[in-house]
Structures are given as C-alpha cells and as structure tokens.
Enzyme design. Structure first.
Site: not given
Length: 369
Positions: A226, A254
C-alpha cells in the site's frame, strides 16, 4: 539469418487491429533478411469460444507450446459476459500462463519525453521514467485452493480465496528481478504485506535470504504494497525494479501504467523457466491494455503497446537486443515528431489511425537500418 516460430493470437476487440501492425514489422524483417519469422495464427478468448466453445482449443494450446514465442493482443468483451465462468475469454489467457508455466510477468513503465505532459502527474515527476514491475504470475490468491463460494443457508453465502506461496516460487521470481536489476540501475524494491499476511512474512524472509546468498551486489529495499502504491504516484522515479506477488503486481502495474499517459503505451512479457541446459524459455508477450470493445473496428486503437511487446520478444526470446533497441527508438522517434493516436493526442490537432501509426513506426525503423 535466424529463424523463429511465432504464434500469434489476435483475440478480441481491438486485438486483430493492433496485431496487424506487428505482423507488418515482422513481415518486413523477414523480407529484408534480418530475421525470418514463421508465423502461425490461432484463436483465443471470445473468438475461440465462438468457434470451439472454449477459450483456447487444445490444438492452439499445443501450437503455443511449440512456438519460440507467443504474441497475444487482447481478450474479452460484453458479448461474452454470459458464457460459463470456466470458458470465459480470460480463461484462455489463464490457461496459457498455467500450461506454459509462465511464472514471471515483466511490465515496464516508460514515459517517453514527448508524452510527459500526457501523464496525470506533473512533467517533472514522470519525464524520463523507466521502471520495471516483476510480478509473480502463477501462484498466490489467483490460483490458491480452496477457491469457492459456500451457501451457509438463511440467505448467507461465504466466498473463499486462498493466498498460497512456497519458497521456490518466491526464489525464482526474485532471481528474475535481481538479474534484471543487474542490467539496469542495480536496485530492487520488494513489496508485500508482511504486516498482516503470513504469505508476506515468507515473501520477505525469502527475498532477504536470496539477496544475502546470491545478489549482495544489488541494492535491495522493502516497501509494503500500500505504501508503494502511494510512492508510485508521489515519486515514481525512485524505483528501478519492483518485485511483488500476483495480486499486488496486478494492481501496482496498472497504477504504474497511468504514469506513462495511456494503457495503450505499455507492453509486457510473461516468462517461464529456462529449459535444461538451454537459454531458451517459454514466453508470452502481450500489451497491458484490454480489448477496448467500445473502439473496436474504428481503426483508432493505439498499436504501440503491441509493437512494444514484440520488441520485448526480440529482446527476451530471440536474443536480438540490438534490434529491440531499434524498435524502441523507432517508437520514440515517431512520438518525438508529434505523431499521435487519439488516446495520447493531448493538444494535437490531427491524430493517426491504428494503421497509420504502425506505418510511421515501420518507416522510422526502416530509416534506422
């Protein structure tokens, strides 16, 4: 002149359109006597389902196994939303990865100077960006068992996906990352969620041990997945090679793709183990973008990611790094002239069609001979 067997899977949506531009380049290389490609074509995804009622036939799977490299463009689309889960278009891609044992997914994120203003980030953050995400591709939560939905009664259901990794899976993807880093800027960032996941603890332990044992010359750092996602949009040029698991690699790559301005710009390679006593390995090359059914058939898709994927095949499967460099330079030269497809148009008054962009890149490649 070297000879190679290339198996081509155009797939669905814009797939056939962008693949046609790669075939132009391969045909020219063959005509010029630079490298000879024997090209076979097959069906995958929805196109295969329409003919065979499966996402890839056994015959085409056998052709993929026999090829020196496989090129795949895109699969899927709303036309096949209602087909059974086991034969959905994406199942063809998953079978290729599994049966060919393609455990390492390489996704470069390169921001060409001419496109720095197309990124959603400020120019100074992305201009000159060149990082590589190495994603473990055949393990983790996408393949772990049990994977099921259980009816608990009283209108309640429970979904189960299992994250599983063995030491050897982590070691082999780690080696790919460290070896790549040695040829780049010699830095690897390993990413996991060891703070909350046991698989992350094993991932971290294994990468650290591998580094200490075999790759002390490479700089190694660790970031939680994260936090790494945040850093990718805060200061992306701090990274060189990022190695991570299947799930986090899917998401982080992505994120990285949008740093470059368009999904239409990004190629990828999926690699297997080297054969015994050989430097060759099974490999599949594909653009990161999807089938884009909303623009399919309009002739406006960006073929650069597909052409870039072919360039990766030249580098990693055919050992033609100099030719791969020329393909990448041709792409850069075309963009430097201000030539654009609609997805990267920016303020450009005119845009090129798919075939016009392919022709422009081929012309730049020819000019560099």
């Amino acid at each position: 002149m070297p000879h190679f067997k290339l198996f081509v899977l155009p797939g669905d949506g814009i797939g056939p359109e962008v693949m046609a531009e790669v075939e132009k380049i391969a045909a020219w290389l063959t005509r010029e006597g630079i490298v000879h490609f024997d090209i076979e074509r097959g069906l995958v995804g929805g196109a295969a389902y329409d003919v065979h009622k499966t996402a890839i036939s056994d015959a085409d799977m056998a052709r993929a196994q026999a090829a020196d490299a496989v090129l795949l463009a895109a699969v899927g689309g709303p036309k096949w939303d209602a087909v059974p889960y086991e034969v959905r278009p994406e199942a063809g891609l998953l079978r290729l990865r599994k049966d060919m044992q393609l455990f390492a997914n390489l996704r470069p994120a390169i921001c060409y100077p001419a496109l720095a203003d197309a990124s959603s980030l400020k120019r100074d953050l992305v201009d000159g960006l060149d990082l590589m995400i190495v994603r473990e591709l055949t393990g983790g939560v996408y393949f772990g068992e049990p994977k099921q939905i259980i009816d608990l009664g009283n209108g309640q259901r429970r979904a189960i996906d299992t994250q599983v990794y063995d030491t050897y899976e982590i070691e082999r993807i780690g080696r790919i990352a460290f070896e790549l880093a040695r040829k780049r800027r010699n830095k690897v960032t390993s990413s996991d969620k060891r703070n909350v996941m046991k698989s992350g603890v094993l991932w971290d332990d294994t990468i650290r041990a591998l580094h200490a044992r075999e790759y002390k010359d490479v700089e190694l750092e660790h970031q939680l997945a994260d936090a790494l996602g945040m850093q990718l949009v805060r200061r992306p040029k701090q990274f060189d090679v990022i190695v991570t698991d299947n799930l986090f690699g899917d998401m982080l790559s992505d994120v990285a793709s949008m740093l470059t301005g368009s999904l239409g710009m990004l190629p990828s390679a999926s690699l297997g183990e080297k054969g015994a006593g050989s430097d060759t390995r099974k490999a599949l090359y594909e653009p990161v973008h999807g089938s884009a059914p909303d623009i399919a058939g309009k002739g406006i898709a960006n073929p650069i990611a597909m052409i870039g994927s072919f360039g990766m095949a030249l580098r990693y499967s055919f050992n033609l790094s100099e030719l791969a460099d020329r393909v990448e330079k041709a792409i850069s030269d075309v963009l430097g002239k201000g030539l654009r497809t609609v997805d990267i148009a920016g303020g450009a008054k005119e845009t090129l069609s798919t075939s016009q962009m392919g022709d422009a890149i081929l012309s730049a490649l020819q000019a560099g001979v």
